[in-house]
Design a protein around this motif. Structure first.
Motif, PDB file in Angstrom:
ATOM      1  N   ALA A 176       0.831  -1.208   0.000  1.00 43.40           N
ATOM      2  CA  ALA A 176       0.000   0.000   0.000  1.00 43.40           C
ATOM      3  C   ALA A 176       0.862   1.253   0.000  1.00 43.40           C
ATOM      4  CB  ALA A 176      -0.931  -0.007   1.215  1.00 43.40           C
ATOM      5  N   GLY A 177       1.946   1.240   0.752  1.00 44.15           N
ATOM      6  CA  GLY A 177       2.857   2.377   0.759  1.00 44.15           C
ATOM      7  C   GLY A 177       3.530   2.597  -0.581  1.00 44.15           C
ATOM      8  N   VAL A 178       3.914   1.510  -1.248  1.00 41.64           N
ATOM      9  CA  VAL A 178       4.555   1.625  -2.559  1.00 41.64           C
ATOM     10  C   VAL A 178       3.564   2.149  -3.595  1.00 41.64           C
ATOM     11  CG1 VAL A 178       5.574   0.281  -4.450  1.00 41.64           C
ATOM     12  CG2 VAL A 178       6.313  -0.111  -2.099  1.00 41.64           C
ATOM     13  N   VAL A 179       2.340   1.640  -3.568  1.00 45.49           N
ATOM     14  CA  VAL A 179       1.309   2.129  -4.496  1.00 45.49           C
ATOM     15  C   VAL A 179       1.003   3.600  -4.225  1.00 45.49           C
ATOM     16  CG1 VAL A 179      -1.121   1.889  -5.137  1.00 45.49           C
ATOM     17  CG2 VAL A 179       0.317  -0.135  -4.924  1.00 45.49           C
ATOM     18  N   MET A 180       0.906   3.958  -2.957  1.00 44.69           N
ATOM     19  CA  MET A 180       0.657   5.361  -2.594  1.00 44.69           C
ATOM     20  C   MET A 180       1.804   6.248  -3.078  1.00 44.69           C
ATOM     21  SD  MET A 180       0.051   6.807   1.214  1.00 44.69           S
ATOM     22  CE  MET A 180       0.017   8.543   1.565  1.00 44.69           C
ATOM     23  N   PHE A 181       3.035   5.798  -2.901  1.00 47.05           N
ATOM     24  CA  PHE A 181       4.180   6.592  -3.341  1.00 47.05           C
ATOM     25  C   PHE A 181       4.172   6.756  -4.862  1.00 47.05           C
ATOM     26  CE2 PHE A 181       8.539   7.451  -4.537  1.00 47.05           C
ATOM     27  CZ  PHE A 181       8.942   8.354  -3.581  1.00 47.05           C
ATOM     28  N   THR A 182       3.832   5.704  -5.577  1.00 43.14           N
ATOM     29  CA  THR A 182       3.791   5.759  -7.033  1.00 43.14           C
ATOM     30  C   THR A 182       2.751   6.762  -7.519  1.00 43.14           C
ATOM     31  OG1 THR A 182       4.489   3.449  -7.146  1.00 43.14           O
ATOM     32  CG2 THR A 182       3.493   4.385  -9.126  1.00 43.14           C
TER      33      THR A 182
ATOM     34  N   LYS B 127       3.190  11.593  -8.864  1.00 42.37           N
ATOM     35  CA  LYS B 127       2.668  12.295 -10.038  1.00 42.37           C
ATOM     36  C   LYS B 127       2.003  13.631  -9.675  1.00 42.37           C
ATOM     37  CE  LYS B 127       3.490   8.612 -12.546  1.00 42.37           C
ATOM     38  NZ  LYS B 127       4.673   7.992 -12.000  1.00 42.37           N
ATOM     39  N   PHE B 128       1.801  13.890  -8.393  1.00 39.14           N
ATOM     40  CA  PHE B 128       1.160  15.118  -7.937  1.00 39.14           C
ATOM     41  C   PHE B 128       2.080  16.308  -8.146  1.00 39.14           C
ATOM     42  CE2 PHE B 128      -2.008  13.329  -4.579  1.00 39.14           C
ATOM     43  CZ  PHE B 128      -2.572  12.542  -5.537  1.00 39.14           C
ATOM     44  N   PRO B 129       1.524  17.520  -8.228  1.00 39.52           N
ATOM     45  CA  PRO B 129       2.372  18.709  -8.386  1.00 39.52           C
ATOM     46  C   PRO B 129       3.128  19.033  -7.095  1.00 39.52           C
ATOM     47  CG  PRO B 129       0.088  19.350  -8.163  1.00 39.52           C
ATOM     48  CD  PRO B 129       0.097  17.857  -8.245  1.00 39.52           C
ATOM     49  N   ASP B 130       4.233  19.757  -7.265  1.00 40.55           N
ATOM     50  CA  ASP B 130       5.017  20.189  -6.106  1.00 40.55           C
ATOM     51  C   ASP B 130       4.222  21.204  -5.359  1.00 40.55           C
ATOM     52  OD1 ASP B 130       7.169  18.590  -6.681  1.00 40.55           O
ATOM     53  OD2 ASP B 130       8.148  20.117  -7.876  1.00 40.55           O
TER      54      ASP B 130
END
Length: 62
Positions: A49-55, A59-62
């Protein structure tokens, strides 16, 4: 109006990437601890779940 101004501050990449790293670290801790079988049982799901969340969050903006 840029896309950066439409995103709330807590939905930015920095805080959510840190939260994802904490979830990954928690999953690894759960996998390596020798005390509770239930923690070991859920460790892979937590790490995944952490890896999927990080992936996704990367992609989110800074």
């Amino acid at each position: 109006m840029s896309i950066k101004s439409r995103w709330p501050r807590w939905l930015r990449r920095g805080p959510l990437e840190m939260a994802a790293c904490v979830v990954i670290a928690l999953g690894i801790f759960m996998m390596l601890q020798p005390f509770a079988l239930v923690l070991f049982t859920w460790s892979f799901v937590t790490t995944l779940a952490g890896v999927v969340m990080f992936t996704i969050v990367s992609k989110f903006p800074d």
